[in-house]
Scaffold this motif. Structure first.
Motif, PDB file in Angstrom:
ATOM      1  N   VAL A 191       0.837  -1.190   0.000  1.00 35.75           N
ATOM      2  CA  VAL A 191       0.000   0.000   0.000  1.00 35.75           C
ATOM      3  C   VAL A 191       0.881   1.253   0.000  1.00 35.75           C
ATOM      4  CG1 VAL A 191      -1.658   1.338   1.386  1.00 35.75           C
ATOM      5  CG2 VAL A 191      -1.907  -1.156   1.169  1.00 35.75           C
ATOM      6  N   MET A 192       0.547   2.207  -0.843  1.00 39.85           N
ATOM      7  CA  MET A 192       1.218   3.508  -0.955  1.00 39.85           C
ATOM      8  C   MET A 192       2.538   3.448  -1.725  1.00 39.85           C
ATOM      9  SD  MET A 192      -0.599   5.959   0.586  1.00 39.85           S
ATOM     10  CE  MET A 192       0.616   7.227   0.959  1.00 39.85           C
ATOM     11  N   SER A 193       2.906   2.309  -2.277  1.00 39.39           N
ATOM     12  CA  SER A 193       4.218   2.200  -2.922  1.00 39.39           C
ATOM     13  C   SER A 193       4.195   2.463  -4.425  1.00 39.39           C
ATOM     14  CB  SER A 193       4.822   0.811  -2.684  1.00 39.39           C
ATOM     15  OG  SER A 193       4.065  -0.192  -3.362  1.00 39.39           O
ATOM     16  N   ALA A 194       3.019   2.497  -5.056  1.00 37.87           N
ATOM     17  CA  ALA A 194       2.950   2.676  -6.502  1.00 37.87           C
ATOM     18  C   ALA A 194       3.430   4.067  -6.898  1.00 37.87           C
ATOM     19  CB  ALA A 194       1.529   2.455  -6.997  1.00 37.87           C
ATOM     20  N   VAL A 195       4.045   4.145  -8.077  1.00 36.13           N
ATOM     21  CA  VAL A 195       4.449   5.441  -8.635  1.00 36.13           C
ATOM     22  C   VAL A 195       3.454   5.835  -9.707  1.00 36.13           C
ATOM     23  CG1 VAL A 195       6.873   5.062  -8.105  1.00 36.13           C
ATOM     24  CG2 VAL A 195       5.992   4.397 -10.357  1.00 36.13           C
ATOM     25  N   GLY A 196       3.419   7.127 -10.042  1.00 38.49           N
ATOM     26  CA  GLY A 196       2.460   7.631 -11.006  1.00 38.49           C
ATOM     27  C   GLY A 196       3.072   7.962 -12.343  1.00 38.49           C
ATOM     28  N   HIS A 197       2.271   8.615 -13.183  1.00 33.65           N
ATOM     29  CA  HIS A 197       2.724   9.051 -14.501  1.00 33.65           C
ATOM     30  C   HIS A 197       3.956   9.952 -14.368  1.00 33.65           C
ATOM     31  CE1 HIS A 197       2.691  10.886 -18.498  1.00 33.65           C
ATOM     32  NE2 HIS A 197       2.856  12.038 -17.876  1.00 33.65           N
ATOM     33  N   GLY A 198       4.939   9.695 -15.213  1.00 33.15           N
ATOM     34  CA  GLY A 198       6.130  10.527 -15.252  1.00 33.15           C
ATOM     35  C   GLY A 198       7.266  10.063 -14.367  1.00 33.15           C
ATOM     36  N   ALA A 199       6.991   9.155 -13.446  1.00 30.52           N
ATOM     37  CA  ALA A 199       8.027   8.704 -12.510  1.00 30.52           C
ATOM     38  C   ALA A 199       8.908   7.630 -13.151  1.00 30.52           C
ATOM     39  CB  ALA A 199       7.386   8.146 -11.251  1.00 30.52           C
ATOM     40  N   HIS A 200      10.050   7.394 -12.529  1.00 34.49           N
ATOM     41  CA  HIS A 200      10.855   6.238 -12.899  1.00 34.49           C
ATOM     42  C   HIS A 200      10.145   4.961 -12.484  1.00 34.49           C
ATOM     43  CE1 HIS A 200      14.802   8.651 -13.039  1.00 34.49           C
ATOM     44  NE2 HIS A 200      14.724   8.026 -14.200  1.00 34.49           N
ATOM     45  N   VAL A 201      10.256   3.913 -13.306  1.00 36.59           N
ATOM     46  CA  VAL A 201       9.919   2.561 -12.870  1.00 36.59           C
ATOM     47  C   VAL A 201      11.233   1.813 -12.674  1.00 36.59           C
ATOM     48  CG1 VAL A 201       7.595   2.390 -13.810  1.00 36.59           C
ATOM     49  CG2 VAL A 201       9.541   1.873 -15.289  1.00 36.59           C
TER      50      VAL A 201
END
Length: 393
Positions: A191-201
């Motif tokens: 929970v809370m660990s996902a990144v959004g648009h524009g971030a590094h994967v």
């Protein structure tokens, strides 16, 4: 601005954004924390007065009615400015897009498309060695063929195929969840660990054979109601999972390995679960070396319905008090060579991954090592502390 990231907000929004109900989160420097927002033309409206978290907002029975008058909410930021500032390495000092989910559990369903089912079997047989993939692909398709699309998971026909393949020594744990009665449902990311648009994967530094996985992600309430959808990149380490299925956690859950966004589109008269079922997801990978790959994943080819996958995730056997996000799986399993003859596709650092579909917009992220990108630091405790200081709890 990082090359490949559009500044124009219309580039990442659905084609019919003017009638879409799009909610998400931004990092808000004014409060040093996340703010739930509603897309309203060129503006993002602060909807924290309705609920301090997206999770709580989606539990409201009147959410569509309350969001029907965007002008009643204060402006949080310019959408164009936010998208311009949403790029790899964002320092947290400027406003930028976050993943649109917050307290929901992040779940994923695997092996839900026949096209990727075969590749999972190949990974297992290759024990993570990409150089063996071509030979094993030929051997396996010689036994089971390359079209299992007419087989209903859990059916009598599927059981008979299982019996025959066991006799031939070709049965696999991936075939079990691909055509057996029980779907693969796993926890993708904390929970809370996902990144959004524009971030590094992020890719774990031990991996040398990996790929993006473009997927539709359903938004589900604590009551099991599917209320919306968005896009996701279920980053996958093929060599790690191929060594052992017990390494699934290491293959799937790393810093930056889960991207969701750009916004959750809520179901209404214009956008329904049927829209999702008919969606075609386009994906492009562009390397800093000039490499380019295009692929399409058609939701119409999914072997289990979205409703059945949700039903296997939630019920009397398992509850999610804060709701959950559910990745629906992908048919994307790249076999074109990139890293050498017979090795198939694998990422290079700096790859730009674009996942899109007209009804949900566009999710763009750039690939780097999970130990080199921004560390994950803002979790549940930080969120609760921040909301309390803002008087929202």
């Amino acid at each position: 601005m990082t090359q490949g990231f559009p500044a124009n907000q219309t580039d990442i929004l659905p084609d019919d954004a003017n009638r879409a109900i799009l909610i998400g989160r931004i990092w808000d420097p004014r409060v040093s924390g996340p703010t739930p927002v509603l897309v309203d033309g060129e503006n993002l409206r602060d909807i924290s007065s309705l609920a301090p978290t997206i999770s709580q907002l989606l539990e409201r029975d009147d959410v569509l009615a309350r969001l029907s008058n965007p002008a009643s909410f204060p402006t949080a930021a310019s959408l164009g400015d936010i998208i311009e500032q949403s790029k790899p390495g964002a320092d947290g000092k400027t406003a930028h897009l976050l993943s649109p989910n917050d307290l929901q559990a992040i779940k994923a369903s695997g092996v839900t498309f026949v096209a990727s089912l075969l590749e999972r079997v190949i990974e297992e047989q290759a024990r993570g060695d990409a150089s063996k993939a071509d030979q094993i692909r030929t051997e396996i398709t010689g036994i089971i063929g390359d079209d299992l699309s007419q087989i209903e998971p859990g059916s009598d026909k599927a059981a008979e195929i299982k019996r025959v393949l066991i006799e031939k020594g070709a049965w696999s744990q991936y075939l079990e969840v691909g055509i057996g009665p029980d779907a693969e449902i796993f926890t993708k990311s904390p929970v809370m660990s996902a990144v959004g648009h524009g971030a590094h994967v992020g890719l774990h530094p031990i991996s040398n054979w990996n790929n993006p996985e473009p997927e539709v992600v359903l938004t589900v309430t604590s009551k099991g109601k599917i209320v919306g959808a968005t896009l996701g990149n279920d980053v996958n380490l093929r060599d790690v999972e191929g060594r052992s299925a017990l390494l699934l956690g290491k293959a799937k859950d790393n810093n930056g390995s889960c991207a969701i966004g750009p916004f959750i589109r809520l179901f209404d008269d214009h956008f329904t679960l049927e829209t999702v079922k008919d969606a075609d997801l386009a994906m492009a990978v562009d390397g800093t070396d000039g490499y380019h790959l295009d692929a399409v994943s058609s939701m119409s080819q999914i072997s289990r319905t979205p409703e059945s996958l949700v039903g296997q995730a939630i019920g009397k056997h398992h509850q999610y008090p804060d709701g959950f996000m559910l990745f629906l799986g992908t048919m994307f399993a790249p076999t074109d060579d990139r890293g050498g003859a017979g090795k198939g596709f694998t990422h290079e650092m700096g790859d730009l991954v674009t996942i899109s579909t007209p009804s949900l917009g566009k999710l763009i992220n750039q690939v780097d090592r999970s130990d080199a990108i921004n560390p994950w630091q803002f979790g549940i405790t930080a969120l609760m502390t921040n909301l309390a200081a803002r008087g929202l709890l």
